[in-house]
Design a protein around this motif. Structure first.
Motif, PDB file in Angstrom:
ATOM      1  N   HIS A   2      64.145  14.126  38.692  1.00 19.73           N
ATOM      2  CA  HIS A   2      64.100  14.465  40.116  1.00 19.73           C
ATOM      3  C   HIS A   2      62.710  14.979  40.469  1.00 19.73           C
ATOM      4  O   HIS A   2      61.947  15.384  39.608  1.00 19.73           O
ATOM      5  N   GLU A   3      62.437  14.990  41.750  1.00 16.23           N
ATOM      6  CA  GLU A   3      61.158  15.552  42.175  1.00 16.23           C
ATOM      7  C   GLU A   3      61.165  17.062  41.950  1.00 16.23           C
ATOM      8  O   GLU A   3      62.059  17.772  42.398  1.00 16.23           O
ATOM      9  N   ALA A   4      60.174  17.514  41.238  1.00 19.09           N
ATOM     10  CA  ALA A   4      60.075  18.938  40.894  1.00 19.09           C
ATOM     11  C   ALA A   4      59.435  19.718  42.028  1.00 19.09           C
ATOM     12  O   ALA A   4      58.672  19.182  42.816  1.00 19.09           O
ATOM     13  N   ILE A   5      59.760  20.996  42.064  1.00 20.86           N
ATOM     14  CA  ILE A   5      59.095  21.925  42.972  1.00 20.86           C
ATOM     15  C   ILE A   5      58.065  22.668  42.141  1.00 20.86           C
ATOM     16  O   ILE A   5      58.398  23.272  41.117  1.00 20.86           O
ATOM     17  N   LYS A   6      56.822  22.596  42.560  1.00 20.46           N
ATOM     18  CA  LYS A   6      55.736  23.235  41.817  1.00 20.46           C
ATOM     19  C   LYS A   6      55.454  24.615  42.408  1.00 20.46           C
ATOM     20  O   LYS A   6      55.261  24.744  43.612  1.00 20.46           O
ATOM     21  N   ILE A   7      55.433  25.604  41.521  1.00 19.53           N
ATOM     22  CA  ILE A   7      55.188  26.987  41.920  1.00 19.53           C
ATOM     23  C   ILE A   7      53.933  27.472  41.210  1.00 19.53           C
ATOM     24  O   ILE A   7      53.845  27.405  39.977  1.00 19.53           O
ATOM     25  N   SER A   8      52.964  27.951  41.972  1.00 20.19           N
ATOM     26  CA  SER A   8      51.734  28.490  41.387  1.00 20.19           C
ATOM     27  C   SER A   8      51.881  29.996  41.204  1.00 20.19           C
ATOM     28  O   SER A   8      52.275  30.703  42.126  1.00 20.19           O
ATOM     29  N   LEU A   9      51.547  30.436  40.009  1.00 17.62           N
ATOM     30  CA  LEU A   9      51.546  31.856  39.702  1.00 17.62           C
ATOM     31  C   LEU A   9      50.105  32.331  39.639  1.00 17.62           C
ATOM     32  O   LEU A   9      49.271  31.700  38.988  1.00 17.62           O
ATOM     33  N   GLU A  10      49.829  33.427  40.286  1.00 22.77           N
ATOM     34  CA  GLU A  10      48.477  33.977  40.304  1.00 22.77           C
ATOM     35  C   GLU A  10      48.147  34.632  38.969  1.00 22.77           C
ATOM     36  O   GLU A  10      49.030  34.913  38.157  1.00 22.77           O
ATOM     37  N   THR A  11      46.882  34.910  38.769  1.00 20.87           N
ATOM     38  CA  THR A  11      46.414  35.526  37.530  1.00 20.87           C
ATOM     39  C   THR A  11      47.156  36.830  37.238  1.00 20.87           C
ATOM     40  O   THR A  11      47.515  37.106  36.088  1.00 20.87           O
ATOM     41  N   ALA A  12      47.411  37.630  38.254  1.00 19.97           N
ATOM     42  CA  ALA A  12      48.131  38.895  38.053  1.00 19.97           C
ATOM     43  C   ALA A  12      49.533  38.639  37.502  1.00 19.97           C
ATOM     44  O   ALA A  12      50.017  39.387  36.643  1.00 19.97           O
ATOM     45  N   LEU A 124      68.559  27.364  35.854  1.00 19.03           N
ATOM     46  CA  LEU A 124      67.415  26.716  36.497  1.00 19.03           C
ATOM     47  C   LEU A 124      66.506  26.233  35.379  1.00 19.03           C
ATOM     48  O   LEU A 124      66.130  27.016  34.498  1.00 19.03           O
ATOM     49  N   TRP A 125      66.151  24.958  35.403  1.00 18.18           N
ATOM     50  CA  TRP A 125      65.324  24.358  34.356  1.00 18.18           C
ATOM     51  C   TRP A 125      63.883  24.260  34.843  1.00 18.18           C
ATOM     52  O   TRP A 125      63.620  23.697  35.908  1.00 18.18           O
ATOM     53  N   CYS A 126      62.968  24.790  34.049  1.00 17.66           N
ATOM     54  CA  CYS A 126      61.544  24.789  34.388  1.00 17.66           C
ATOM     55  C   CYS A 126      60.733  24.121  33.288  1.00 17.66           C
ATOM     56  O   CYS A 126      61.125  24.131  32.119  1.00 17.66           O
ATOM     57  N   VAL A 127      59.592  23.582  33.685  1.00 17.53           N
ATOM     58  CA  VAL A 127      58.647  22.978  32.747  1.00 17.53           C
ATOM     59  C   VAL A 127      57.263  23.523  33.066  1.00 17.53           C
ATOM     60  O   VAL A 127      56.878  23.619  34.236  1.00 17.53           O
ATOM     61  N   VAL A 128      56.540  23.885  32.016  1.00 22.70           N
ATOM     62  CA  VAL A 128      55.175  24.371  32.175  1.00 22.70           C
ATOM     63  C   VAL A 128      54.295  23.625  31.185  1.00 22.70           C
ATOM     64  O   VAL A 128      54.708  23.345  30.059  1.00 22.70           O
ATOM     65  N   ASP A 129      53.121  23.250  31.629  1.00 18.53           N
ATOM     66  CA  ASP A 129      52.184  22.503  30.783  1.00 18.53           C
ATOM     67  C   ASP A 129      51.028  23.424  30.410  1.00 18.53           C
ATOM     68  O   ASP A 129      50.048  23.532  31.135  1.00 18.53           O
ATOM     69  N   LEU A 130      51.192  24.111  29.298  1.00 27.55           N
ATOM     70  CA  LEU A 130      50.159  25.024  28.816  1.00 27.55           C
ATOM     71  C   LEU A 130      49.542  24.426  27.555  1.00 27.55           C
ATOM     72  O   LEU A 130      50.122  24.503  26.483  1.00 27.55           O
ATOM     73  N   ALA A 135      43.804  30.342  24.546  1.00 31.66           N
ATOM     74  CA  ALA A 135      42.695  30.407  25.509  1.00 31.66           C
ATOM     75  C   ALA A 135      43.127  31.140  26.776  1.00 31.66           C
ATOM     76  O   ALA A 135      42.367  31.913  27.352  1.00 31.66           O
ATOM     77  N   LEU A 136      44.363  30.914  27.192  1.00 34.69           N
ATOM     78  CA  LEU A 136      44.887  31.578  28.383  1.00 34.69           C
ATOM     79  C   LEU A 136      44.999  33.089  28.155  1.00 34.69           C
ATOM     80  O   LEU A 136      44.727  33.884  29.057  1.00 34.69           O
ATOM     81  N   LEU A 137      45.348  33.479  26.936  1.00 30.74           N
ATOM     82  CA  LEU A 137      45.420  34.913  26.607  1.00 30.74           C
ATOM     83  C   LEU A 137      44.052  35.576  26.736  1.00 30.74           C
ATOM     84  O   LEU A 137      43.944  36.710  27.195  1.00 30.74           O
ATOM     85  N   LYS A 138      43.027  34.863  26.332  1.00 31.64           N
ATOM     86  CA  LYS A 138      41.664  35.406  26.397  1.00 31.64           C
ATOM     87  C   LYS A 138      41.108  35.397  27.815  1.00 31.64           C
ATOM     88  O   LYS A 138      40.297  36.243  28.165  1.00 31.64           O
ATOM     89  N   ASN A 139      41.535  34.421  28.594  1.00 32.04           N
ATOM     90  CA  ASN A 139      41.022  34.262  29.946  1.00 32.04           C
ATOM     91  C   ASN A 139      42.185  33.924  30.896  1.00 32.04           C
ATOM     92  O   ASN A 139      42.363  32.768  31.276  1.00 32.04           O
ATOM     93  N   PRO A 140      43.000  34.934  31.272  1.00 32.61           N
ATOM     94  CA  PRO A 140      44.144  34.662  32.147  1.00 32.61           C
ATOM     95  C   PRO A 140      43.712  34.018  33.462  1.00 32.61           C
ATOM     96  O   PRO A 140      42.712  34.405  34.056  1.00 32.61           O
ATOM     97  N   GLN A 141      44.481  33.019  33.853  1.00 30.53           N
ATOM     98  CA  GLN A 141      44.215  32.335  35.113  1.00 30.53           C
ATOM     99  C   GLN A 141      45.511  31.773  35.667  1.00 30.53           C
ATOM    100  O   GLN A 141      46.552  31.837  35.016  1.00 30.53           O
ATOM    101  N   GLU A 142      45.439  31.222  36.870  1.00 29.65           N
ATOM    102  CA  GLU A 142      46.610  30.686  37.555  1.00 29.65           C
ATOM    103  C   GLU A 142      47.332  29.650  36.688  1.00 29.65           C
ATOM    104  O   GLU A 142      46.698  28.867  35.982  1.00 29.65           O
ATOM    105  N   VAL A 143      48.655  29.656  36.765  1.00 32.97           N
ATOM    106  CA  VAL A 143      49.499  28.716  36.029  1.00 32.97           C
ATOM    107  C   VAL A 143      50.464  28.078  37.021  1.00 32.97           C
ATOM    108  O   VAL A 143      50.960  28.753  37.927  1.00 32.97           O
ATOM    109  N   THR A 144      50.737  26.798  36.857  1.00 31.57           N
ATOM    110  CA  THR A 144      51.716  26.112  37.696  1.00 31.57           C
ATOM    111  C   THR A 144      52.964  25.806  36.876  1.00 31.57           C
ATOM    112  O   THR A 144      52.882  25.282  35.773  1.00 31.57           O
TER     113      THR A 144
END
Length: 190
Positions: A2-12, A124-130, A135-144
């Protein structure tokens, strides 16, 4: 899918998820779990929970966000209050890494199912592409995070049980839904 809903999470949010995952792994590291008990898994779970919370809040729902409190980890992740608080819907959020979604995603451990059935109504089923959590631990940034669908907990018991795991992974007895078994997020109405 199905078409996914993309949610952006801020660095915080990502930083909070890192801290919450550290707390969670500290609590559960000495205990056997349904799946591997690693920081990476706890972190992905926390970003999925944050994304689901953000989606529900943006759509006007009133929530109890149990996932935010380490002493409530045995409860459902989120409780949506409906009909002026006379009813609730208990949600469990399951988040998979994109690289494992097609082969291993949409699984609920046979051993986990009885507890899940007691504490949640919907998954609720979610997918994240990390690509690189280190590297993210060293330099936190936005994640979708992609919210890809949902299932009623009672639907889980109607799918075949199989041993899942690829390569050298430990095989786990799971109920595994097909991607076509999931309800579309566009049908998610409370």
């Amino acid at each position: 899918m199905h078409e996914a809903i993309k949610i952006s999470l801020e660095t915080a949010d990502v930083k909070w998820a890192m801290q919450a995952a550290s707390t969670s792994i500290g609590k559960w590291s000495g205990q056997a779990g349904y799946y591997n008990n690693r920081f990476d898994s706890h972190f992905k779970g926390k970003v999925g929970e944050l994304a689901a919370e953000k989606y529900l809040l943006e759509n006007g729902h009133k929530l109890d966000s149990h996932f935010r409190f380490p002493d409530r980890e045995n409860l459902s992740d989120l409780v949506v209050k409906i009909k002026r608080y006379t009813e609730v819907c208990r949600l469990e959020v399951k988040t998979w890494d994109a690289k494992y979604w097609h082969e291993l995603g949409r699984c609920i451990s046979v051993a986990q199912y009885p507890d899940l059935k007691k504490k949640a109504d919907i998954i609720l089923w979610c997918v994240v592409d990390l690509k690189d959590v280190e590297a993210l631990l060293k330099n936190p940034q936005e994640v979708t995070v992609s919210l890809v669908g949902w299932s009623k907990v009672e639907e889980i018991a109607n799918v075949p049980v199989k041993d899942t795991g690829i390569g050298g992974m430990r095989k786990i007895r799971n109920y595994q839904l097909l991607e076509t078994d999931l309800h579309s997020m566009s049908e998610f109405m409370l």
